[in-house]
Write a protein that holds these residues in place. Structure first.
Motif, PDB file in Angstrom:
ATOM      1  N   GLN A   1      -9.613  -3.243  -7.407  1.00  0.00           N
ATOM      2  CA  GLN A   1     -10.775  -3.493  -6.384  1.00  0.00           C
ATOM      3  C   GLN A   1     -11.179  -4.748  -6.194  1.00  0.00           C
ATOM      4  O   GLN A   1     -12.223  -4.911  -5.764  1.00  0.00           O
TER       5      GLN A   1
ATOM      6  N   ASN B   1      -6.897 -11.628   3.538  1.00  0.00           N
ATOM      7  CA  ASN B   1      -8.308 -11.921   3.752  1.00  0.00           C
ATOM      8  C   ASN B   1      -8.730 -13.329   3.994  1.00  0.00           C
ATOM      9  O   ASN B   1      -9.423 -13.672   4.825  1.00  0.00           O
ATOM     10  N   GLN B   2      -8.394 -14.064   2.482  1.00  0.00           N
ATOM     11  CA  GLN B   2      -8.919 -15.412   2.645  1.00  0.00           C
ATOM     12  C   GLN B   2      -8.542 -16.396   3.523  1.00  0.00           C
ATOM     13  O   GLN B   2      -9.042 -17.023   4.038  1.00  0.00           O
TER      14      GLN B   2
ATOM     15  N   ARG C   1      -5.106   1.504  -7.184  1.00  0.00           N
ATOM     16  CA  ARG C   1      -5.309   0.158  -6.527  1.00  0.00           C
ATOM     17  C   ARG C   1      -6.548  -0.639  -7.198  1.00  0.00           C
ATOM     18  O   ARG C   1      -7.662  -0.194  -7.363  1.00  0.00           O
TER      19      ARG C   1
ATOM     20  N   ASP D   1       0.969  -1.148   0.073  1.00  0.00           N
ATOM     21  CA  ASP D   1      -0.048  -0.042  -0.237  1.00  0.00           C
ATOM     22  C   ASP D   1       0.907   1.245   0.045  1.00  0.00           C
ATOM     23  O   ASP D   1       0.332   2.503  -0.506  1.00  0.00           O
TER      24      ASP D   1
ATOM     25  N   GLN E   1      -2.982  -4.964   0.939  1.00  0.00           N
ATOM     26  CA  GLN E   1      -3.802  -4.740   2.030  1.00  0.00           C
ATOM     27  C   GLN E   1      -5.094  -5.771   2.098  1.00  0.00           C
ATOM     28  O   GLN E   1      -5.682  -6.096   3.555  1.00  0.00           O
ATOM     29  N   ARG E   2      -5.407  -6.392   1.012  1.00  0.00           N
ATOM     30  CA  ARG E   2      -6.225  -7.730   0.994  1.00  0.00           C
ATOM     31  C   ARG E   2      -5.797  -8.916   0.914  1.00  0.00           C
ATOM     32  O   ARG E   2      -6.352 -10.104   1.066  1.00  0.00           O
TER      33      ARG E   2
ATOM     34  N   GLU F   1     -10.299  -9.271  -5.296  1.00  0.00           N
ATOM     35  CA  GLU F   1      -9.800 -10.030  -4.121  1.00  0.00           C
ATOM     36  C   GLU F   1      -9.065 -11.165  -4.607  1.00  0.00           C
ATOM     37  O   GLU F   1      -9.276 -11.546  -5.704  1.00  0.00           O
TER      38      GLU F   1
ATOM     39  N   ALA G   1      -5.891  -7.534  -6.396  1.00  0.00           N
ATOM     40  CA  ALA G   1      -5.967  -6.787  -5.118  1.00  0.00           C
ATOM     41  C   ALA G   1      -4.541  -6.441  -4.573  1.00  0.00           C
ATOM     42  O   ALA G   1      -3.731  -7.180  -5.177  1.00  0.00           O
TER      43      ALA G   1
ATOM     44  N   LYS H   1      -4.777  -9.286  12.578  1.00  0.00           N
ATOM     45  CA  LYS H   1      -6.237  -9.949  12.261  1.00  0.00           C
ATOM     46  C   LYS H   1      -6.013 -11.157  12.942  1.00  0.00           C
ATOM     47  O   LYS H   1      -7.124 -11.710  13.550  1.00  0.00           O
TER      48      LYS H   1
END
Length: 391
Positions: free
Chosen positions: A357, A150-151, A355, A127, A146-147, A359, A143, A188
């Motif tokens: 958008q 997630n998964q 960036r 980022d 930053q993402r 995933e 992505a 997280k």
């Protein structure tokens, strides 16, 4: 400094420059063709070359044949900066394509922005690169960092509390992308009750991981998250094997998608390893099957992520050039900000900072191949939640 493709043509470029209507259309880039990540740069270069050959077979761009001018930065920031300055101020290339890694793109993106050149980078999702609010920068993956977690974090969250990993070891190369990912993972997973018991960053030129592996073994984590970029990931696994440490869960960035990874760590030892995926040969996106078949015929092996990311960056650049119809760098950037581009990695759309958008996918080695295990709509297999011991 080695020039892979030397181009003698000098073309008029600059801020929203119009290019001559004859002669090759020269696209400049600098890649780490030598140095610590050369093994990943080679397929990335092949992805760029395959894209250029395909474009030329179809008549080129704006009626002109595409010619790549490629310099070697040896994975050195200052060399990369010098290379892109040379491409723009001396060689006056018509267009640019990006280099590899967050480390290099963090240094190079400001050069392209200063010259107001469209800059599509195939890798480097930290980022920090996008926080500068550049207007001509675009990332050609679904992505950013930053993402990225997630998964996998969602997978841990869905596990029964009693089965979740209790302790975590973080080990990552010194790179803006891997460092940012490590921080996000730690935060997280801590919210899910996972305690970090080891956290170490190593130099990009590290070639021995025995000390790190022994320290991780002493910390005895349930989960190891390895922020690798190339051969460092497989070297860490070999160091684990040497001392007989096999974590219950192992997640590695980048390295597992290298074609040589199974051979390097042992095909049976890949079982259960998780990795983020920006691209899959199995995806049904338009043009992907033709890319996989053609690339495999040309290079003798299916494309990995690095080759696909380069090809995708070329697709994004070509879409902007064709839509605008001439080499106006500002107009091409504005068009990308306002439009989606279908690619072999899916439809890409960007925010004002460049960036994407979308995933990333979560992959896992099962029976010798990387299967998609999340998100559910894209999954080709169910996740295996406990990695077998080394064999």
């Amino acid at each position: 400094m080695a020039a892979v493709a030397a181009v003698l043509l000098t073309s008029a470029c600059g801020l929203s420059a119009e290019a001559p209507s004859t002669g090759p259309l020269v696209i400049g880039m600098s890649l780490p063709l030598t140095g610590p990540v050369a093994d990943r740069s080679k397929p990335g270069m092949e992805g760029y070359q395959y894209w250029a050959d395909e474009i030329n077979a179809d008549g080129g761009l704006l009626g002109r044949q595409v010619q790549l001018k490629v310099l070697d930065d040896s994975f050195d920031q200052q060399t990369a900066i010098s290379d892109y300055n040379r491409l723009l101020s001396q060689d006056k290339v018509d267009l640019l394509l990006g280099t590899f890694s967050s480390d290099l793109n963090l240094a190079v993106a400001p050069v392209a922005e200063r010259y107001r050149y469209l800059y599509v980078q195939p890798s480097g999702g930290a980022d920090e690169i996008f926080e500068r609010n550049f207007t001509h920068l675009f990332f050609a993956q679904p992505a950013t960092t930053q993402r990225l977690p997630n998964q996998f974090v969602s997978l841990v969250e869905r596990m029964p509390v009693a089965d979740r990993p209790k302790t975590l070891a973080l080990v990552q190369v010194d790179d803006p992308n891997t460092s940012q990912a490590a921080g996000i993972f730690e935060s997280k997973l801590a919210a899910l009750g996972v305690k970090t018991v080891y956290d170490q960053t190593y130099s990009p030129d590290a070639n021995s991981f025995d000390t790190i592996a022994n320290s991780i073994k002493q910390a005895a984590p349930d989960l190891v998250i390895s922020g690798a970029v190339a051969g460092d990931g497989s070297a860490l696994v070999r160091a684990f094997q040497k001392i007989g440490f096999s974590p219950k869960m192992l997640y590695q960035e980048n390295s597992p998608t290298e074609p040589s990874y199974p051979q390097t760590v042992g095909a049976a030892n890949t079982e259960g390893i998780f990795t983020p995926i920006a691209y899959s040969t199995e995806a049904g996106f338009p043009g992907n099957k033709a890319f996989v078949d053609g690339y495999t015929r040309k290079y003798g092996t299916p494309p990995g992520e690095d080759a696909a990311n380069s090809y995708t960056a070329g697709q994004v650049l070509a879409a902007a050039v064709k839509a605008v119809g001439h080499l106006d760098q500002d107009a091409m950037a504005a068009w990308l900000h306002g439009n989606a581009v279908p690619t072999i990695s899916g439809e890409l759309r960007w925010d004002a900072t460049g960036r994407p958008q979308g995933e990333l996918l979560l992959g896992q080695f099962q029976a010798g191949a990387i299967k998609i295990v999340a998100p559910a709509p894209a999954a080709t297999a169910q996740p295996v939640l406990s990695k077998p011991d080394w064999r």
